[in-house]
Design a protein around this motif. Structure first.
Motif, PDB file in Angstrom:
ATOM      1  N   ASN A  70      -2.266  11.078   1.263  1.00 16.65           N
ATOM      2  CA  ASN A  70      -2.159  10.964   2.716  1.00 16.65           C
ATOM      3  C   ASN A  70      -3.070   9.862   3.234  1.00 16.65           C
ATOM      4  OD1 ASN A  70      -1.353  11.215   5.284  1.00 16.65           O
ATOM      5  ND2 ASN A  70      -1.627  13.415   5.459  1.00 16.65           N
ATOM      6  N   SER A  71      -4.255  10.183   3.721  1.00 16.48           N
ATOM      7  CA  SER A  71      -5.029   9.115   4.328  1.00 16.48           C
ATOM      8  C   SER A  71      -6.434   9.051   3.739  1.00 16.48           C
ATOM      9  CB  SER A  71      -5.098   9.312   5.840  1.00 16.48           C
ATOM     10  OG  SER A  71      -5.494  10.626   6.111  1.00 16.48           O
ATOM     11  N   ASP A 131       6.858   9.726   0.108  1.00 16.52           N
ATOM     12  CA  ASP A 131       5.987   8.586  -0.151  1.00 16.52           C
ATOM     13  C   ASP A 131       6.280   7.533   0.894  1.00 16.52           C
ATOM     14  OD1 ASP A 131       4.988   9.921  -2.298  1.00 16.52           O
ATOM     15  OD2 ASP A 131       6.201   8.850  -3.788  1.00 16.52           O
ATOM     16  N   ASN A 165       0.852  -1.193   0.000  1.00 16.51           N
ATOM     17  CA  ASN A 165       0.000   0.000   0.000  1.00 16.51           C
ATOM     18  C   ASN A 165       0.884   1.238   0.000  1.00 16.51           C
ATOM     19  OD1 ASN A 165      -2.557  -1.220   0.038  1.00 16.51           O
ATOM     20  ND2 ASN A 165      -2.444  -1.559   2.246  1.00 16.51           N
ATOM     21  N   GLN A 224       1.162   5.605   0.198  1.00 20.25           N
ATOM     22  CA  GLN A 224       0.532   6.887   0.508  1.00 20.25           C
ATOM     23  C   GLN A 224       1.554   8.007   0.365  1.00 20.25           C
ATOM     24  OE1 GLN A 224       0.542   5.714   5.192  1.00 20.25           O
ATOM     25  NE2 GLN A 224      -0.733   7.447   4.715  1.00 20.25           N
ATOM     26  N   PRO A 281      -2.684   3.500   4.935  1.00 20.41           N
ATOM     27  CA  PRO A 281      -3.273   4.819   4.701  1.00 20.41           C
ATOM     28  C   PRO A 281      -4.729   4.946   5.138  1.00 20.41           C
ATOM     29  CG  PRO A 281      -2.768   3.692   2.608  1.00 20.41           C
ATOM     30  CD  PRO A 281      -2.173   2.869   3.699  1.00 20.41           C
ATOM     31  N   ILE A 323      -2.217   6.886  -2.341  1.00 24.15           N
ATOM     32  CA  ILE A 323      -3.295   7.555  -1.597  1.00 24.15           C
ATOM     33  C   ILE A 323      -2.788   8.925  -1.140  1.00 24.15           C
ATOM     34  CG2 ILE A 323      -4.709   7.433   0.495  1.00 24.15           C
ATOM     35  CD1 ILE A 323      -5.523   5.314  -1.406  1.00 24.15           C
TER      36      ILE A 323
END
Lengths: 425, 157
Positions: free
Chosen positions: B151-152, A335, A206, A208, A363, B149
């Protein structure tokens, strides 16, 4: 390699180089916002004598398997060789500088830059280039590279590689000590506890982008003060809070650290008094989200959060395991790449449990989504004030030492002590 | 073919789903699902590679409600508006009376006082069943192309 701070032309301008306080318990805002400081961090830490994480061996199991990764801002190709070794090289053609490899993951027999078809072996050596000997026309040789063109000197830039327990690290510097020496005897046993003698399986990745300085994420995982305050789940369900048995460990330089703790049953106590994130009456509708089953290798601690300076965090929080890779993108963003893993001998139930607990992290995590949010808001605060502000980390004093409790900011002070010394600030 | 799951019914369902989330009415969100439904948000990178990790994987009403509680009570975040734009569903009906569907979505994020950003783009891969109250989701997998993404991600997609 010369340290950048020894180069007089690279000196920080006087206006931002003032670090008024001794020690490392007050960190000037410019440490998080100044572009020159950031360039020096890249040169000295990410491209200097440090081991930077680039991925898991489980991501490239077979000959020719490769993935793209980053060391600092430089993109690298991590590729499995015929003999099982791993090569890491910069994704940048030696000819015209093209970042030619564009597949995140794949399988290759060689790498070819599409611009002029320069071709590289899987270890980064230049294998060939079109018209090197020129082109024959009417019995006459036209063009070609100079006679003294050295194929060996024009491969891709190769990084040194260190492999440990299924993790892959790379370094641009000849000065980087062995991985074991780099990690040091205080932190190494905590890596061994998770990785030694085990084969990892890949659960997924994942990503973010967090609009804050990269060091804020390192700080976050060297900060045992916040989890039992910011994170409702941690304080309410006893996953991390100040009344637990815990230890803060760091290497001799203060750069790497481990936060170790053992969960308790949660509920109200002295450490929940006045803590607004504590929810006394909260219960999960579906307890499978937190179906913790202790594993034999834990030997006590239910959580170990490891920071390996400058680019890696390794998480064991109950049954959830991940690496979190920091890829800086300018002073104000990075990142954050989470790779969740399990072990080859996991039962199907354990894999399912690790995946369910993954809902807490990443995230969108029930817990860790908050961290990205506060990091963004920290950077906003630094930006609005400008260079004359500083952060404060004086919980448990102003010095740097390991502790047998979590009511401390000593690990953050440790990191900035190292950071300040190495950058000559 | 069950008319309860025809094109108009599914597109109407998606319009109501978008309206619910965009209005921030999260308490009503689990009702779009069957009690044992699966809801996942997964990066295309993992989905295409057959890797099981999601950024959220919620099984049944209990976990969906736990997420709603998290949004409202436990997840500290800078609040934002969502705006869903959902395309026409590509439907397939099955002999057991269920239907599978795929619909593209784009979700824009706007923080109060801020500018609008493209927050998440992908497709819903759905399994629907007809109920007396209309179509319900047995499964919704949000496979997102925007692998990074911003941030969140706090609210459901």
């Amino acid at each position: 390699m010369n340290a950048p701070h020894r180069n007089p032309e690279n000196r920080i301008p006087e206006a931002v180089s003032r670090w008024a306080e001794p020690g490392s318990s007050r960190i000037p805002y410019w440490a998080y916002t100044d572009p020159d400081i950031y360039q020096r961090e890249l040169q000295y830490f990410f491209y200097g004598p440090h081991w930077c994480y680039v991925g898991l061996e489980a991501e490239i199991p077979a000959f020719g398997d490769y993935r793209l990764s980053f060391v600092g801002e430089r993109q690298v190709i991590v590729v499995r060789q015929r003999d099982g070794e791993i090569a890491v090289m910069e994704n940048r053609c030696a000819h015209r500088g093209v970042r030619f490899c564009q597949q995140q993951r794949g399988k290759a027999r060689s790498f070819v830059c599409p611009y002029h078809q320069w071709t590289y072996k899987l270890n980064g050596d230049l294998a060939g280039l079109p018209f090197r000997q020129g082109v024959e026309r009417d019995g006459e040789k036209q063009g070609g590279m100079p006679a003294d063109f050295d194929m060996k000197a024009h491969g891709l830039v190769k990084l040194r590689v260190a492999r440990y327990g299924g993790l892959i690290f790379a370094s641009f510097s000849d000065q980087t000590p062995s991985f074991e020496e780099y990690i040091g005897p205080a932190v190494m046993p905590w890596l061994d506890r998770i990785f030694k003698g085990r084969e990892l399986t890949l659960l997924g990745v994942n990503r973010q982008r967090i609009p804050g300085n990269w060091k804020l994420m390192m700080e976050n995982i060297k900060d045992p003060y916040h989890p039992g305050l910011l994170h409702t789940w941690f304080v309410t369900f006893g996953l991390w809070r100040a009344d637990q048995r815990s230890r803060m460990v760091m290497d001799e330089h203060g750069r790497h650290a481990v936060m170790i703790s053992q969960r308790n049953q949660g509920g109200a106590s002295d450490v929940t008094q006045g803590v607004t994130s504590f929810k006394a009456d909260m219960a999960l509708n579906d307890p499978r989200l937190l179906d913790v089953v202790p594993e034999p290798w834990w030997n006590g601690p239910s959580v170990t959060m490891i920071t390996l300076f400058p680019s890696l965090i390794i998480q064991q929080q109950v049954n959830s395991l991940s690496t979190r890779h920091i890829v800086p993108a300018g002073p104000g963003a990075f990142d954050f790449i989470w790779t969740h893993f399990g072990f080859k001998d996991d039962s199907e139930e354990m894999t399912q449990r690790r995946l369910r607990q993954a809902n807490l992290f990443g995230p969108a995590g029930f817990v860790s989504a908050d961290d990205g949010e506060v990091i963004e808001l920290s950077q906003d605060g630094f930006r609005q004030r400008g260079a004359d502000g500083s952060t404060l980390c004086e919980l448990d004093g102003r010095d740097v030492a390991p502790t047998e409790h979590m009511v401390t900011e000593t690990l953050i002070r440790g990191m900035y002590g190292y950071w300040r010394k190495e950058l000559g600030l | 073919m069950s008319s309860a799951l025809d094109q108009a019914a599914i597109d109407r369902f998606n319009a109501r789903y978008a309206a619910c989330l965009d209005a921030g009415e999260f308490d009503a969100w689990p009702d779009f699902f069957l009690p044992d439904a699966m809801y996942k948000i997964v990066a295309r990178e993992n989905y295409d590679a057959g890797l099981p990790l999601c950024i959220l994987a919620l099984e049944g009403h209990g976990m969906l409600r736990d997420r709603v509680y998290g949004i409202k009570n436990t997840l500290y975040h800078a609040p934002y508006y969502q705006r869903h734009v959902i395309g026409t569903a590509l439907l397939e009906h099955h002999t057991d009376g269920s239907a599978t569907a795929e619909a593209n979505y784009a979700v824009f994020r706007t923080r109060p006082g801020g500018i609008s950003e493209v927050f998440n783009v992908g497709r819903y891969i759905d399994r629907f069943k007809a109920t007396p109250e209309g179509p319900k989701l047995a499964e919704r997998i949000c496979v997102f192309d925007s692998e990074m993404i911003l941030n969140s991600l706090i609210y459901p997609l």
